[in-house]
Design a protein around this motif. Structure first.
Motif, mmCIF file in Angstrom:
data_model
loop_
_atom_site.group_PDB
_atom_site.id
_atom_site.type_symbol
_atom_site.label_atom_id
_atom_site.label_comp_id
_atom_site.label_asym_id
_atom_site.label_seq_id
_atom_site.Cartn_x
_atom_site.Cartn_y
_atom_site.Cartn_z
ATOM 1 N N GLU A 64 0.851 -1.185 0.000
ATOM 2 C CA GLU A 64 0.000 0.000 0.000
ATOM 3 C C GLU A 64 0.894 1.244 0.000
ATOM 4 O O GLU A 64 1.766 1.394 0.855
ATOM 5 C CB GLU A 64 -0.889 -0.009 1.241
ATOM 6 N N SER A 65 0.660 2.143 -0.955
ATOM 7 C CA SER A 65 1.536 3.301 -1.088
ATOM 8 C C SER A 65 0.953 4.562 -0.465
ATOM 9 O O SER A 65 1.667 5.539 -0.272
ATOM 10 C CB SER A 65 1.835 3.559 -2.568
ATOM 11 N N TRP A 66 -0.342 4.531 -0.136
ATOM 12 C CA TRP A 66 -0.964 5.783 0.292
ATOM 13 C C TRP A 66 -0.828 6.042 1.785
ATOM 14 O O TRP A 66 -1.054 7.164 2.244
ATOM 15 C CB TRP A 66 -2.436 5.805 -0.111
ATOM 16 N N GLY A 67 -0.459 5.043 2.573
ATOM 17 C CA GLY A 67 -0.346 5.274 4.004
ATOM 18 C C GLY A 67 0.190 4.058 4.734
ATOM 19 O O GLY A 67 0.190 2.941 4.206
ATOM 20 N N PRO A 68 0.646 4.240 5.977
ATOM 21 C CA PRO A 68 1.228 3.145 6.769
ATOM 22 C C PRO A 68 0.153 2.261 7.406
ATOM 23 O O PRO A 68 -0.143 2.350 8.601
ATOM 24 C CB PRO A 68 2.041 3.892 7.836
ATOM 25 N N ASP A 97 -5.817 16.493 4.428
ATOM 26 C CA ASP A 97 -6.198 16.989 3.109
ATOM 27 C C ASP A 97 -6.069 15.935 2.017
ATOM 28 O O ASP A 97 -6.634 16.095 0.923
ATOM 29 C CB ASP A 97 -5.350 18.209 2.734
ATOM 30 N N GLU A 98 -5.337 14.856 2.309
ATOM 31 C CA GLU A 98 -5.122 13.797 1.318
ATOM 32 C C GLU A 98 -6.097 12.636 1.497
ATOM 33 O O GLU A 98 -6.043 11.659 0.759
ATOM 34 C CB GLU A 98 -3.689 13.268 1.440
ATOM 35 N N LEU A 99 -7.007 12.749 2.463
ATOM 36 C CA LEU A 99 -7.875 11.636 2.844
ATOM 37 C C LEU A 99 -9.337 12.069 2.846
ATOM 38 O O LEU A 99 -9.652 13.250 3.014
ATOM 39 C CB LEU A 99 -7.505 11.129 4.244
ATOM 40 N N HIS A 100 -10.216 11.082 2.682
ATOM 41 C CA HIS A 100 -11.641 11.333 2.887
ATOM 42 C C HIS A 100 -12.040 10.686 4.211
ATOM 43 O O HIS A 100 -11.873 9.476 4.401
ATOM 44 C CB HIS A 100 -12.489 10.752 1.760
ATOM 45 N N LEU A 101 -12.553 11.474 5.141
ATOM 46 C CA LEU A 101 -12.912 10.990 6.470
ATOM 47 C C LEU A 101 -14.394 10.650 6.502
ATOM 48 O O LEU A 101 -15.243 11.488 6.170
ATOM 49 C CB LEU A 101 -12.580 12.046 7.524
ATOM 50 N N GLU A 161 -12.044 9.291 -4.727
ATOM 51 C CA GLU A 161 -10.847 9.919 -5.270
ATOM 52 C C GLU A 161 -9.688 9.867 -4.278
ATOM 53 O O GLU A 161 -8.520 9.928 -4.680
ATOM 54 C CB GLU A 161 -11.127 11.380 -5.630
ATOM 55 N N LYS A 162 -10.003 9.775 -2.987
ATOM 56 C CA LYS A 162 -8.985 9.719 -1.945
ATOM 57 C C LYS A 162 -9.206 8.468 -1.094
ATOM 58 O O LYS A 162 -10.321 7.957 -1.018
ATOM 59 C CB LYS A 162 -9.063 10.958 -1.049
ATOM 60 N N PRO A 163 -8.153 7.973 -0.418
ATOM 61 C CA PRO A 163 -8.340 6.868 0.531
ATOM 62 C C PRO A 163 -9.355 7.275 1.609
ATOM 63 O O PRO A 163 -9.387 8.427 2.060
ATOM 64 C CB PRO A 163 -6.951 6.672 1.122
ATOM 65 N N VAL A 164 -10.178 6.307 2.018
ATOM 66 C CA VAL A 164 -11.252 6.572 2.975
ATOM 67 C C VAL A 164 -10.836 6.092 4.360
ATOM 68 O O VAL A 164 -10.415 4.939 4.523
ATOM 69 C CB VAL A 164 -12.556 5.868 2.541
ATOM 70 N N ILE A 165 -10.980 6.953 5.354
ATOM 71 C CA ILE A 165 -10.701 6.602 6.742
ATOM 72 C C ILE A 165 -12.029 6.512 7.488
ATOM 73 O O ILE A 165 -12.746 7.513 7.610
ATOM 74 C CB ILE A 165 -9.788 7.637 7.430
ATOM 75 N N ALA A 166 -12.366 5.323 7.955
ATOM 76 C CA ALA A 166 -13.615 5.116 8.684
ATOM 77 C C ALA A 166 -13.400 5.450 10.160
ATOM 78 O O ALA A 166 -12.385 5.065 10.757
ATOM 79 C CB ALA A 166 -14.091 3.679 8.525
ATOM 80 N N HIS A 223 -8.993 1.165 -1.080
ATOM 81 C CA HIS A 223 -8.107 2.084 -0.359
ATOM 82 C C HIS A 223 -8.870 2.692 0.818
ATOM 83 O O HIS A 223 -9.427 3.789 0.733
ATOM 84 C CB HIS A 223 -7.575 3.167 -1.284
ATOM 85 N N CYS A 224 -8.916 1.948 1.900
ATOM 86 C CA CYS A 224 -9.621 2.407 3.095
ATOM 87 C C CYS A 224 -8.936 1.815 4.323
ATOM 88 O O CYS A 224 -8.199 0.833 4.234
ATOM 89 C CB CYS A 224 -11.094 1.991 3.069
ATOM 90 N N ALA A 225 -9.173 2.448 5.460
ATOM 91 C CA ALA A 225 -8.596 1.960 6.715
ATOM 92 C C ALA A 225 -9.439 2.449 7.881
ATOM 93 O O ALA A 225 -10.185 3.438 7.766
ATOM 94 C CB ALA A 225 -7.151 2.432 6.868
ATOM 95 N N ASN A 226 -9.301 1.763 8.978
ATOM 96 C CA ASN A 226 -9.998 2.104 10.208
ATOM 97 C C ASN A 226 -9.138 3.054 11.040
ATOM 98 O O ASN A 226 -7.931 2.841 11.187
ATOM 99 C CB ASN A 226 -10.275 0.824 11.000
ATOM 100 N N LEU A 227 -9.742 4.098 11.599
ATOM 101 C CA LEU A 227 -9.017 4.990 12.490
ATOM 102 C C LEU A 227 -8.793 4.273 13.817
ATOM 103 O O LEU A 227 -9.734 4.032 14.569
ATOM 104 C CB LEU A 227 -9.802 6.288 12.715
#
Length: 352
Positions: free
Chosen positions: A237-241, A262-266, A303-308, A330-334
């Motif tokens: 995954e290149s968009w985040g750790p 600014d690079e993510l959709h929350l 358009e951006k990775p989604v953070i739930a 491209h999504c991840a859990n906070l």
């Protein structure tokens, strides 16, 4: 000692994690390449440091994760010297001892399934990891990779059946869901080598199994002769750790999210009352309650990775599954949710 038995359903392979409860040093036996994220998450959650990653033999039905563990964690990989494997740190001989904290295992040469098979035995002789040499009510095939039914007979009789009767035996595979046996049980009930079986009985049985070759043999064996090193570089995954939890949830740290807002959709999946309640919400976060998410997936921008996001990270973990099922990869859990966000004093609404 900390002990976990892990399972790969695709190959019916057992992976074993052993660790010292005092020092948290650990070792792993018979890893599976595709299960690295799962196993690494367990190691992380148990706060362990893996010192050794050992294989019982060159597997023909799955690719070992040994190389990947070396690359990602610095653990040392090992397999029998007789296996002639490249990309390995330790070429193991009969009698070699591996210490992890206040615990240790000893390698016993048990050829027969292949010419380079090992059984690993704990220092108190209470547990043995037999690979494919001795299975529960069975034994590994002997018709390729330098296998020999005569050598397997000797290995089982001299190296495994000489262990104490109460010694627990953990196999490399089981296709019927059995997890553990004992020396006494296999001596008595193993249909191939137990009871009053003689060497000629065992050899005759093994030489007439007439099994098809493992489905992945043409992929697994060449890969495992390189210690599991892939031919092509791994794609991450290149968009985040992203951190994969043992439960299979992709998570990401809140402080990283705060620095890259600014690079993510929350996506906040709490109720409307919670969104405007005590914990507040992160400025700009889209609100879609979890109960409505499946029906409103089309409203989530891609358009951006989604953070739930939710209160504690539990409901948002389910949200990541729903997002991935809906094609939003491209999504991840906070991690820790809004509770952790507040604890770290990260910015929420404009009131902050």
């Amino acid at each position: 000692m900390i002990f976990r038995q892990l399972f790969d359903a695709a190959s019916s392979t057992y992976t074993y994690l052993l660790a010292c409860a005092d020092t948290r040093e650990a070792m792993i036996i018979d890893t599976v390449f595709e299960q690295y994220d799962r196993d690494a998450a367990l190691v992380r959650e148990l706060d362990l440091e893996v010192r050794y990653v050992l294989d019982t033999h060159v597997h023909a039905d799955h690719v070992t994760g040994a190389w990947l563990w070396r690359e990602q964690t610095g653990a040392q990989s090992g397999i029998a010297d007789a296996a002639n494997v490249d990309e390995i740190d330790i070429r193991i001989a009969n009698g070699d001892v591996f210490a992890f904290g206040n615990e240790s295992i000893t390698a016993r040469a048990t050829p027969g399934h292949t010419s380079g098979c090992l059984t690993y035995v704990t220092r108190d002789l209470s547990m043995a990891f037999t690979g494919d040499t001795l299975l529960i009510r069975g034994a590994g095939r002997t018709d390729f990779q330098g296998g020999s039914a005569h050598r397997m007979w000797q290995s089982i009789r001299e190296q495994i059946f000489t262990l104490p009767d109460h010694c627990l035996l953990y196999p490399g595979h089981d296709y019927d869901g059995r997890t553990v046996s004992t020396v006494a049980e296999e001596k008595a009930y193993n249909p191939r080598i137990g009871g009053e079986a003689k060497e000629e009985d065992f050899v005759g049985y093994m030489n007439n199994l007439a099994l098809p070759h493992p489905r992945l043999i043409d992929i697994a064996v060449p890969a495992n002769l390189k210690g599991g090193k892939p031919d092509q570089p791994l794609v991450n995954e290149s968009w985040g750790p992203i951190i994969q939890t043992f439960a299979g949830v992709p998570e990401i740290r809140p402080d990283w999210v705060a620095r890259h807002r600014d690079e993510l959709h929350l996506l906040d999946v709490r109720s409307e009352g919670e969104y405007s309640g005590e914990l507040g919400h992160i400025c700009g976060a889209q609100l879609i309650p979890l109960d409505e998410l499946r029906d409103r997936l089309s409203e989530v921008p891609q358009e951006k990775p989604v953070i739930a996001i939710c209160q504690s990270g539990r409901r948002s973990a389910m949200a990541t599954q729903i997002l991935r099922q809906g094609g939003i990869d491209h999504c991840a859990n906070l991690a820790g949710g809004m509770i952790q966000w507040q604890r770290l004093s990260l910015p929420r609404t404009a009131l902050d």
